[in-house]
Design an enzyme around this catalytic site. Structure first.
Site, PDB file in Angstrom:
ATOM      1  N   GLU A 147       0.895  -1.170   0.000  1.00  0.00           N
ATOM      2  CA  GLU A 147       0.000   0.000   0.000  1.00  0.00           C
ATOM      3  C   GLU A 147       0.926   1.212   0.000  1.00  0.00           C
ATOM      4  O   GLU A 147       1.071   1.888  -1.006  1.00  0.00           O
ATOM      5  CB  GLU A 147      -0.905  -0.028   1.237  1.00  0.00           C
ATOM      6  N   ASP A 159     -12.489  -0.158   1.962  1.00  0.00           N
ATOM      7  CA  ASP A 159     -11.482   0.023   3.023  1.00  0.00           C
ATOM      8  C   ASP A 159     -12.094   0.643   4.295  1.00  0.00           C
ATOM      9  O   ASP A 159     -12.452  -0.091   5.214  1.00  0.00           O
ATOM     10  CB  ASP A 159     -10.303   0.851   2.510  1.00  0.00           C
ATOM     11  N   ASP A 160     -12.176   1.973   4.339  1.00  0.00           N
ATOM     12  CA  ASP A 160     -12.730   2.685   5.500  1.00  0.00           C
ATOM     13  C   ASP A 160     -13.693   3.753   4.989  1.00  0.00           C
ATOM     14  O   ASP A 160     -13.367   4.945   4.979  1.00  0.00           O
ATOM     15  CB  ASP A 160     -11.586   3.339   6.300  1.00  0.00           C
TER      16      ASP A 160
END
Ligand code: HPA
Ligand code: ZN
Length: 339
Positions: A197, A275-276
């Site tokens: 990432e 993801d978030d």
């Protein structure tokens, strides 16, 4: 394209349940649990979501999780996420949770897992959304803490399909967790890990070699190592890519610079995930839409992203076939309608 994306049946494989805590619910829980938070309104919380890298996000994200205390809170959090899944036509989801974020504050492991699990069971019954749970070790903590967390999880093995690795990639490479992943595998857990990432391609290589992972979370920096890219293609090791997360955390400056379509066209098993979503400005449909707006991608390729996610999921071949049929049925209907 918008109608197509909204209707497309989707599978999510990279979602941190703590990262789906919307500011409104954060406020409600802070009040209910009498926890003080350094904001006076949900709008002020949203305004604070300006990140320049992974760490600047994580600092705020762990702070937000402080309002989660009781089983009911974890249930409410998960149920709110499932309602968003329903809106976005997400038919299957595999969600992460970070036990150490909660056990470090004195919240029992069982409080967390039972709240999440209760909502997921209800999601299956009432919304028809199937799911799995993956627990992540926080990589900024040491391996002993991860071992302790693995022990906490053993009585709940029937509820947890796998273990993952998240938090700060910089300075905490996969090799730090070789033994605990080995032990998790011996206990029958599948494994995944965030790698490539912010960190180099070498982290992806080592996560595959040392942690026995079935999927790479993010993995977008694989392009820095052509041999690794070829291996990912040959093994069909899936990447759970999170486009809005990557642009919010400056992994890519802008969506037009994102390599997801390039990776897909090279033949990698890439998938789209949120993801978030409460922190990065969007759930599954928003992520698909952001990619389709900024990058050249065909309807056929959007369908392929959904099919890849089904292939990469931790469900039986029989269940995979049922989900594949749903995607193909949708594709058929929409093609017939437009001809
Ligand atoms: N990377 C690492 N840790 C995380 C992330 C992420 O994208 N989201 C939540 N924890
Ligand atoms: Zn993540």
């Amino acid at each position: 394209m918008n109608i197509f994306i909204k209707g497309l049946p989707k599978v999510e494989l990279h979602l941190h349940i703590e990262g789906s805590l919307e500011p409104e619910l954060m406020f409600e829980l802070a009040k209910r649990n009498q926890i003080s938070i350094p904001f006076t309104s949900p709008q002020e919380v949203k305004a604070a979501y300006q990140f320049n890298n992974l760490q600047s996000f994580l600092d705020i994200y762990y702070q937000g999780a402080n309002v989660l205390i009781h089983e009911q809170d974890f249930y409410d959090l998960t149920w709110a996420y499932l309602l968003r899944c329903q809106q976005d036509n997400v038919i299957h989801t595999e969600i992460f949770f970070d036990p150490q974020t909660h056990t470090a504050r004195g919240i029992a492991f069982e409080t967390v897992i039972n709240g999440i699990d209760k909502a997921l069971k209800q999601g299956k019954q009432e919304l028809g959304i199937s799911s799995q749970i993956i627990m992540c070790f926080l990589r900024h903590l040491d391996q002993d803490s991860a071992f302790e967390t693995l022990q906490h999880a053993l009585p709940f093995k029937d509820k947890i399909i796998g273990v993952g690795l998240d938090s700060s990639e910089d300075g905490h490479p996969p090799e730090k967790f070789t033994e605990v992943f080995q032990s998790a595998i011996e206990h029958g857990f599948l494994t995944v890990a965030h790698a490539g990432e912010e960190g180099p391609a070498e982290n992806i290589h080592n996560a595959m070699k040392l942690l026995g992972i079935s999927r790479v979370d993010h993995g977008v920096r694989c392009v820095e190592d052509p041999k690794l890219v070829q291996q990912l293609i040959d093994d069909r090791t899936p990447l759970t890519v999170c486009p809005l997360s990557n642009t919010k955390l400056k992994v890519f400056e802008e969506m037009k610079d994102h390599n997801i379509v390039q990776l897909l066209r090279q033949g990698l098993c890439v998938t789209i995930n949120s993801d978030d979503p409460a922190y990065f400005g969007g759930y599954m449909t928003d992520n698909f839409m952001a990619v389709a707006e900024a990058l050249p991608i065909t309807q056929e390729e959007l369908v392929k992203l959904s099919l890849n996610a089904i292939e990469a999921s931790f469900i039986s071949d029989n269940e995979k076939q049922k989900l594949t049929d749903k995607v193909m049925e949708f594709n058929q209907e929409i093609s017939t309608a437009s001809n």
